[in-house]
Write an enzyme that holds these catalytic residues in place. Structure first.
Site, PDB file in Angstrom:
ATOM      1  N   ASN A 153      76.078  55.122  -8.084  1.00  0.00           N
ATOM      2  CA  ASN A 153      76.184  56.563  -8.285  1.00  0.00           C
ATOM      3  C   ASN A 153      75.175  56.932  -9.371  1.00  0.00           C
ATOM      4  OD1 ASN A 153      76.936  59.163  -8.823  1.00  0.00           O
ATOM      5  ND2 ASN A 153      79.117  58.721  -9.047  1.00  0.00           N
ATOM      6  N   ARG A 211      76.005  57.091  -3.509  1.00  0.00           N
ATOM      7  CA  ARG A 211      76.432  58.487  -3.495  1.00  0.00           C
ATOM      8  C   ARG A 211      75.187  59.361  -3.569  1.00  0.00           C
ATOM      9  NH1 ARG A 211      78.020  61.996  -8.235  1.00  0.00           N
ATOM     10  NH2 ARG A 211      78.928  63.844  -7.287  1.00  0.00           N
ATOM     11  N   HIS A 233      81.358  67.744  -4.376  1.00  0.00           N
ATOM     12  CA  HIS A 233      82.627  67.032  -4.602  1.00  0.00           C
ATOM     13  C   HIS A 233      83.306  66.696  -3.276  1.00  0.00           C
ATOM     14  CE1 HIS A 233      83.263  68.856  -8.901  1.00  0.00           C
ATOM     15  NE2 HIS A 233      82.702  67.662  -8.966  1.00  0.00           N
ATOM     16  N   ARG A 254      79.089  74.159 -17.439  1.00  0.00           N
ATOM     17  CA  ARG A 254      78.501  75.105 -16.469  1.00  0.00           C
ATOM     18  C   ARG A 254      79.332  76.377 -16.392  1.00  0.00           C
ATOM     19  NH1 ARG A 254      78.445  70.925 -11.628  1.00  0.00           N
ATOM     20  NH2 ARG A 254      78.379  69.200 -13.102  1.00  0.00           N
ATOM     21  N   GLU A 302      86.355  58.353  -6.013  1.00  0.00           N
ATOM     22  CA  GLU A 302      85.173  58.534  -5.169  1.00  0.00           C
ATOM     23  C   GLU A 302      84.534  57.199  -4.809  1.00  0.00           C
ATOM     24  OE1 GLU A 302      84.157  61.441  -8.203  1.00  0.00           O
ATOM     25  OE2 GLU A 302      83.200  62.644  -6.656  1.00  0.00           O
TER      26      GLU A 302
END
Ligand code: ADP
Length: 395
Positions: free
Chosen positions: A8, A89, A178, A239, A381
């Site tokens: 990842n 990923r 996501h 964010r 994940e």
């Protein structure tokens, strides 16, 4: 042989895990940080060993070399680990990658060109993919896309109301992110309830450093809060989430340039911008001791989640399940209680002691007579990337 190396990679870091694809068990994990800076760092962890080392990691190829060294130093060189495949990923798969995909030269190049839509992520993925294919030339490499799960959204959910010619020319639409997490969490929620995922209307709230909501109807994503980029939607650690786009024009006219706007909205907004920290634990502590800015930030964060929750309840025509996941969603009873407050009229009732309990696996926090099940379901994940990678290469 079901051992999958999951990679990842971000713009300046790379996480990796060695996972048993059949049961999600983890043999080793690690993090290479500050790639591209003069002094980088690698942390490598197994059940027996924890090692940390500072070293120069000029690029992702060097990051891979550092990872291979870390395995060797831990007494488990990768050559002896029986790695069956590498799962990568990939944040942005555009409109064409709707499934896990075997990485060929052409696929790798396409991931690079999709960097136009994800400039911080896809070029880093590409570098890591090239390095990984050199380091592991004899096993298949698979790309698992964060956007793929949301490719089922209907056009009215993914289309922005701008000039279609401009949108077409620049690939502008809502992609959503996501997706790996929303998929695995919605499947695990259904398994926990002992019901087929196809029978459930779910709202999944992934609340980590990045945060997004997803409306899932019968296992299919029908809407999600992140858009063209992972900036839209909920308030996040650093964010902003949703804004009036006119705000950007306003700042551009006030003299901001693109990089300054990017920094402001991606790195210095959200909880960080409002209260000076992107760590939800800090925020809660400060709010608890009376810090007004942290209290406001908590309120703004909750307000954004409830707006999306309300929207998705209408879009789905009601919900059977609301699921909380990721760092904040899994660990903050106060946040979950605030999101679910005064939803009795909709059939949402939280059991305070269930909500306060600290638990590892999936659990119910609603009362037994709550019409809507409210669950906490840990995301994983990496295990899902390993599972999808194995499913593709063993087919
Ligand atoms: P990432 O998006 O980086 O994977 P995570 O899913 O790990 O992020 O979530 C990180 C967030 O979870 C941080 O804001 C952190 O403060 C928050 N968090 C972790 N543990 C707790 C806790 N016990 N209580 C409240 N927030 C927590």
């Amino acid at each position: 042989m079901t051992t999958i190396l999951v990679v990842n990679s971000g713009s300046s870091s790379a996480k990796y895990q060695l996972v048993n694809a059949t049961n999600g068990e983890r043999f080793a994990s690690g993090l290479v940080e500050r790639i591209g800076e003069s002094v980088g760092r690698i942390r490598h962890e197994t059940d027996e060993v924890l090692s940390e080392l500072e070293l120069a990691v000029p690029d992702h190829a060097a990051g891979f070399a550092a990872m291979l060294d870390a395995f060797a130093r831990a007494g488990t060189p990768v050559s002896g680990l029986g790695i069956a495949a590498v799962g990568h990923r990939v944040v942005q798969g555009g409109s064409e990658f709707v499934e896990p995909t075997l990485i060929t030269d052409a696929v790798a190049e396409r991931i690079l060109t999709l960097g136009e839509l994800a400039p911080l992520h896809n070029p880093a993925h590409y570098q890591a993919i090239v390095a990984a294919r050199v380091a592991f030339p004899d096993v298949p490499h698979v790309a698992v896309f964060d956007t793929a799960f949301h490719q089922t959204m209907p056009p009215e959910a993914y289309t922005y109301a701008i000039d279609t010619a401009v949108a077409g020319e620049h690939g502008i639409r809502r992609y959503g992110f996501h997706g790996i997490s929303h998929l695995v969490v919605s499947r695990r929620a259904a398994a926990f309830l002992g019901k087929p995922v196809s029978s459930l209307k779910q709202v999944v709230l992934h609340l980590g450093n990045g945060a997004s909501a997803c409306a899932i109807d019968g296992g299919i994503s029908v809407d999600t809060s992140m858009g063209l980029t992972p900036l839209e939607g909920l308030v996040m650690g650093t964010r902003s989430g949703d804004l009036d786009p006119g705000l950007m024009l306003h700042l551009l006219r006030a003299g901001y340039d693109t990089d300054q706007l990017d920094q402001l909205l991606n790195k210095r907004s959200g909880l960080m911008g409002l209260a000076g920290s992107n760590d939800f634990r800090d925020l809660q502590r400060a709010a608890g001791s009376g810090d007004a800015a942290s209290q406001l930030a908590f309120g703004v964060y909750v307000h954004a989640i409830r707006r999306y929750l309300g929207a998705y309840l209408v879009e789905l025509g009601g919900a059977d399940v609301i699921v909380f996941t990721a760092g904040v969603g899994e660990n903050s009873p106060a946040l979950r209680a605030a999101v679910c407050a005064e939803l009795d009229w909709f059939g949402v009732r939280i059991d305070a002691s269930r909500n306060a309990a600290v638990g590892g696996g999936p659990r119910r926090i609603s009362t037994d007579n709550s019409r809507v099940d409210v669950l906490v379901v840990p995301t994983d994940e990496e295990a899902e990337i390993a599972r999808q990678t194995w499913q593709l290469v063993s087919a």
